[in-house]
Structure formats: structure tokens, C-alpha cells
Design a protein around this motif. Structure first.
Motif, PDB file in Angstrom:
ATOM      1  N   ARG A  56      15.166   4.009  -8.677  1.00 37.98           N
ATOM      2  CA  ARG A  56      16.562   3.598  -8.563  1.00 37.98           C
ATOM      3  C   ARG A  56      16.697   2.079  -8.387  1.00 37.98           C
ATOM      4  N   ARG A  57      15.578   1.423  -8.038  1.00 42.36           N
ATOM      5  CA  ARG A  57      15.580  -0.016  -7.759  1.00 42.36           C
ATOM      6  C   ARG A  57      16.673  -0.364  -6.752  1.00 42.36           C
ATOM      7  N   PRO A  58      16.483   0.095  -5.507  1.00 46.72           N
ATOM      8  CA  PRO A  58      17.529  -0.015  -4.489  1.00 46.72           C
ATOM      9  C   PRO A  58      17.902  -1.459  -4.175  1.00 46.72           C
ATOM     10  N   HIS A  59      19.087  -1.619  -3.550  1.00 42.87           N
ATOM     11  CA  HIS A  59      19.580  -2.956  -3.237  1.00 42.87           C
ATOM     12  C   HIS A  59      18.835  -3.570  -2.065  1.00 42.87           C
ATOM     13  N   TRP A  60      18.283  -2.752  -1.168  1.00 43.70           N
ATOM     14  CA  TRP A  60      17.465  -3.274  -0.068  1.00 43.70           C
ATOM     15  C   TRP A  60      16.081  -3.620  -0.613  1.00 43.70           C
ATOM     16  N   PRO A  61      15.348  -4.513   0.068  1.00 39.96           N
ATOM     17  CA  PRO A  61      14.104  -5.044  -0.517  1.00 39.96           C
ATOM     18  C   PRO A  61      12.918  -4.094  -0.381  1.00 39.96           C
ATOM     19  N   LEU A  62      12.719  -3.262  -1.387  1.00 38.43           N
ATOM     20  CA  LEU A  62      11.563  -2.378  -1.429  1.00 38.43           C
ATOM     21  C   LEU A  62      10.351  -3.188  -1.880  1.00 38.43           C
ATOM     22  N   LEU A  63       9.278  -3.173  -1.074  1.00 38.69           N
ATOM     23  CA  LEU A  63       8.090  -3.970  -1.365  1.00 38.69           C
ATOM     24  C   LEU A  63       6.970  -3.170  -2.020  1.00 38.69           C
ATOM     25  N   GLY A  64       6.935  -1.846  -1.779  1.00 43.45           N
ATOM     26  CA  GLY A  64       5.864  -1.034  -2.339  1.00 43.45           C
ATOM     27  C   GLY A  64       6.011   0.411  -1.917  1.00 43.45           C
ATOM     28  N   ILE A  65       5.271   1.300  -2.604  1.00 44.55           N
ATOM     29  CA  ILE A  65       5.276   2.721  -2.266  1.00 44.55           C
ATOM     30  C   ILE A  65       3.839   3.221  -2.182  1.00 44.55           C
ATOM     31  N   SER A  66       3.539   3.971  -1.131  1.00 42.55           N
ATOM     32  CA  SER A  66       2.230   4.598  -0.958  1.00 42.55           C
ATOM     33  C   SER A  66       2.414   6.106  -1.066  1.00 42.55           C
ATOM     34  N   LEU A  67       1.729   6.713  -2.011  1.00 43.48           N
ATOM     35  CA  LEU A  67       1.914   8.122  -2.349  1.00 43.48           C
ATOM     36  C   LEU A  67       0.618   8.896  -2.118  1.00 43.48           C
ATOM     37  N   HIS A  68       0.712  10.080  -1.533  1.00 46.26           N
ATOM     38  CA  HIS A  68      -0.441  10.973  -1.509  1.00 46.26           C
ATOM     39  C   HIS A  68       0.058  12.415  -1.407  1.00 46.26           C
ATOM     40  N   GLY A  69      -0.820  13.344  -1.763  1.00 49.81           N
ATOM     41  CA  GLY A  69      -0.450  14.755  -1.729  1.00 49.81           C
ATOM     42  C   GLY A  69       0.445  15.184  -2.870  1.00 49.81           C
ATOM     43  N   VAL A  70       0.445  14.415  -3.955  1.00 51.19           N
ATOM     44  CA  VAL A  70       1.259  14.759  -5.123  1.00 51.19           C
ATOM     45  C   VAL A  70       0.427  14.466  -6.369  1.00 51.19           C
ATOM     46  N   GLY A  71       0.686  15.220  -7.428  1.00 55.86           N
ATOM     47  CA  GLY A  71      -0.032  15.013  -8.679  1.00 55.86           C
ATOM     48  C   GLY A  71       0.880  15.240  -9.857  1.00 55.86           C
ATOM     49  N   ASP A  72       0.271  15.416 -11.019  1.00 52.98           N
ATOM     50  CA  ASP A  72       1.072  15.633 -12.217  1.00 52.98           C
ATOM     51  C   ASP A  72       0.794  16.979 -12.874  1.00 52.98           C
ATOM     52  N   ARG A  73      -0.118  17.766 -12.264  1.00 53.58           N
ATOM     53  CA  ARG A  73      -0.428  19.066 -12.865  1.00 53.58           C
ATOM     54  C   ARG A  73      -0.873  20.015 -11.760  1.00 53.58           C
ATOM     55  N   SER A  74      -0.129  21.118 -11.587  1.00 53.30           N
ATOM     56  CA  SER A  74      -0.507  22.135 -10.610  1.00 53.30           C
ATOM     57  C   SER A  74      -1.357  23.214 -11.279  1.00 53.30           C
ATOM     58  N   PRO A  75      -2.245  23.857 -10.522  1.00 52.89           N
ATOM     59  CA  PRO A  75      -2.993  24.997 -11.079  1.00 52.89           C
ATOM     60  C   PRO A  75      -2.032  26.100 -11.513  1.00 52.89           C
ATOM     61  N   GLU A  76      -2.407  26.842 -12.516  1.00 54.80           N
ATOM     62  CA  GLU A  76      -1.533  27.884 -13.044  1.00 54.80           C
ATOM     63  C   GLU A  76      -1.180  28.926 -11.991  1.00 54.80           C
ATOM     64  N   HIS A  77      -2.114  29.234 -11.077  1.00 58.35           N
ATOM     65  CA  HIS A  77      -1.809  30.265 -10.084  1.00 58.35           C
ATOM     66  C   HIS A  77      -0.742  29.786  -9.097  1.00 58.35           C
ATOM     67  N   ILE A  78      -0.661  28.473  -8.859  1.00 52.81           N
ATOM     68  CA  ILE A  78       0.393  27.936  -7.991  1.00 52.81           C
ATOM     69  C   ILE A  78       1.739  27.995  -8.707  1.00 52.81           C
ATOM     70  N   ILE A  79       1.759  27.600  -9.957  1.00 45.88           N
ATOM     71  CA  ILE A  79       3.002  27.637 -10.737  1.00 45.88           C
ATOM     72  C   ILE A  79       3.535  29.068 -10.795  1.00 45.88           C
ATOM     73  N   SER A  80       2.662  30.011 -11.093  1.00 42.65           N
ATOM     74  CA  SER A  80       3.079  31.417 -11.190  1.00 42.65           C
ATOM     75  C   SER A  80       3.565  31.945  -9.853  1.00 42.65           C
ATOM     76  N   ALA A  81       2.859  31.591  -8.780  1.00 44.60           N
ATOM     77  CA  ALA A  81       3.240  32.090  -7.456  1.00 44.60           C
ATOM     78  C   ALA A  81       4.592  31.553  -7.027  1.00 44.60           C
ATOM     79  N   TRP A  82       4.834  30.273  -7.236  1.00 49.02           N
ATOM     80  CA  TRP A  82       6.114  29.697  -6.829  1.00 49.02           C
ATOM     81  C   TRP A  82       7.264  30.306  -7.630  1.00 49.02           C
ATOM     82  N   ARG A  83       7.055  30.494  -8.914  1.00 51.58           N
ATOM     83  CA  ARG A  83       8.119  31.025  -9.758  1.00 51.58           C
ATOM     84  C   ARG A  83       8.379  32.506  -9.516  1.00 51.58           C
ATOM     85  N   ALA A  84       7.449  33.186  -8.875  1.00 48.03           N
ATOM     86  CA  ALA A  84       7.606  34.625  -8.624  1.00 48.03           C
ATOM     87  C   ALA A  84       8.247  34.925  -7.280  1.00 48.03           C
TER      88      ALA A  84
END
Length: 304
Positions: free
Chosen positions: A125-153
């Protein structure tokens, strides 16, 4: 450590959380965003507290309850998306900056899991307050198929409570990476997960990540734990995730051996938190140096 409660009112909506005050010169405001199924207390588990370490090292840390968690108001039905949460948190962090930002170089977001997905939305969003950086962990771009199926069920439209044995298997690494008493202590911050979040993290999030990440123009730190049960984990996934941030001025990315999804509660949590605070310090120091350089150039132009 002195922990205080946060109680913000932003556009008529309450945002709550925890704060610990550090007052070292030059440190940025740290805002921490928790993941799904935990409130802001996720960052304040005894012996593994980001708030305590922040205070001890001079960083002011604000751990916010995301909308629908803890003392924060829920979003309207049908509006509980990561983007809508980011909009509310953008305003809340702006209010924190107004109240606590004087004399500081800016804000660094430290985030976990779904909180990291929302942190990317906030940065995009590029906020109006001065954002200097972001530290990310515990997230990815691909979940295992069994997780996807379990959540959707999951057969409900309401909040979901993971059974303790499932939470232990998915969110924590094997014996030797954690202490049993810490897993027990962390239960105090456990909350139900909105089903909308569980579905978005395995649906729209991986589909929209590349576009969102390309809009992020601040430094990024990214960590994926070796035993994360919610994501496909290998070095190629770490490199691919980092590669989405095509507009970031610099990126730190790595695979963390010997820990699971809730890395903040593992024996290596102190190492993670120290790296995060070092990243925040570097973001602040580089931004300050750049501002001083720009001021010198402006001064030279006025005298030519």
C-alpha cells in the motif's frame, strides 16, 4: 519488563495489543503482527519474548492484535480479507507513529505466518507513515497438498480451533528444537482462527503474492523454518519467495534449520529475534544516512 496494553480507536474501530518501551536513540518503532490462531501474546511467551528483548535492547515494540483477535474489533462479514486487515492496520500504525514516532527514523514490521502475508499487503500500500522495512517468517508461496485439502474441507463458516495434537504436529519442530514447557506457555495466547484466513492463505495469497511483492519498495528480511508444517520447505522455495520482491532495495533471505513454524517459541527464537532487531537497526541506519545525504545535497543546491 514493563508491558502495557494498547487500546487504539481508528475510524471507530478498536485495535488492541501489547507494548514494551525501549528508548535507545536511533531505533525505529517495531510493530509485530501475529499469525493465525494466536493473539499479540504470541510475541510475549516467557523466555521467548520479542517484547522483552526489544525493551532490553532499546527498541520500542508494539504487538498488535489483528482485527478479530484479542481485544481488536472484527471486520464486517465478507470483509475479513488480508487486504481489508491491512487497511485497518495501516491506519492503526499511522496512529502509533503519530503518538510515538517523534525523533525516530520510522517503522519496521516484524511478522509471523498470516501476519507476514498481511505485512506484505501493508507494504504494498506504500503507507503515508515512514515504513523502513519488513521482516517476514512463517509464510511461503506453496502449501503441501494435504494442508490445502484439509483447510478446504473444514465444514464451518465460523472460527476454527485446531486440536492440540494437530497444533503440535504442524506448528512445532521435533523434540530437541523446543522445550515442552514453552509449548504449554504459548497456549495462553492461542485463539480460534477465522476460516476466511485459512482459505485465503492457501488460495488468493499464493496467486497474488508476486504482484503484491513487486509493489514493496522497502528492504525485506525473509526466514522459512526447516520443519514448518504449513509450507513446502526447501532452499529453492526460499529463493523463489525472495525473488518476488523485485522493487525492494535489498533482501535478506534464508532457511532456518532446527525450528518449526512457530519459530518464535523454539530454542532458536533468540537468534531469530536478534537477527530481526539487527535488520530493523540496519533499515533505520541506512534510511537515516540517506536522509542526511539528501539534506547535504539540498543544502549544496541552495548555495549554488
Amino acid at each position: 519488563m514493563t508491558t502495557t496494553l494498547i487500546d487504539l480507536s481508528v475510524d471507530g474501530r478498536k485495535i488492541a495489543g501489547l507494548a514494551a518501551g525501549g528508548d535507545a536513540a536511533g531505533t525505529p518503532l517495531i510493530v509485530a503482527l501475529h499469525g493465525g490462531g494466536y493473539g499479540s501474546g504470541y510475541f510475549d511467551v516467557p523466555g521467548h519474548s520479542l517484547l522483552a528483548l526489544g525493551e532490553a535492547t532499546g527498541f520500542p515494540v508494539f504487538a498488535l492484535d489483528r482485527p478479530g483477535y484479542g481485544g481488536s474489533d472484527s471486520l464486517p462479514r465478507g470483509r475479513a480479507t488480508f487486504g481489508d486487515s491491512a487497511e485497518v492496520l495501516d491506519a492503526a500504525i499511522g496512529a502509533l507513529w503519530t503518538d510515538h514516532g517523534e525523533g525516530r527514523p520510522g517503522v519496521v514490521l516484524l511478522s509471523h505466518s498470516i501476519g507476514s502475508a498481511i505485512a506484505v499487503h501493508v507494504a504494498a500500500r506504500r503507507p503515508h507513515w515512514p515504513l523502513l522495512g519488513i521482516s517476514l517468517h512463517g509464510v511461503g508461496d506453496r502449501s503441501p497438498e494435504h494442508i490445502i485439502s484439509a483447510w478446504r474441507a473444514i465444514p464451518t463458516n465460523g472460527p476454527v480451533e485446531l486440536p492440540p495434537e494437530q497444533r503440535r504436529a504442524l506448528l512445532y519442530g521435533p523434540a530437541g528444537t523446543i522445550d515442552v514447557e514453552v509449548v504449554e506457555a504459548a497456549k495462553a495466547s492461542v485463539e480460534p482462527i477465522p476460516l476466511e484466513e485459512m482459505l485465503e492463505i492457501v488460495g488468493d495469497w499464493p496467486e497474488n503474492l508476486a504482484e503484491l511483492a513487486s509493489k514493496v519498495v522497502v528492504p525485506v528480511q525473509y526466514t522459512l523454518a526447516e520443519y514448518d508444517g504449513l509450507w513446502v520447505v526447501d532452499s529453492s522455495r526460499v529463493a523463489t519467495f525472495a525473488g518476488y520482491f523485485t522493487s525492494a532495495p535489498w533482501i535478506e533471505a534464508g532457511l532456518q534449520p532446527g525450528a518449526g513454524h512457530n519459530l518464535d517459541h523454539h530454542r532458536l527464537s533468540r537468534a531469530l529475534h536478534l537477527r530481526q532487531l539487527a535488520f530493523a537497526w540496519e533499515c533505520a541506519a541506512r534510511a537515516t544516512a540517506a536522509d542526511e545525504y539528501d539534506d547535504r545535497l539540498t543544502g549544496q543546491e541552495r548555495h549554488t
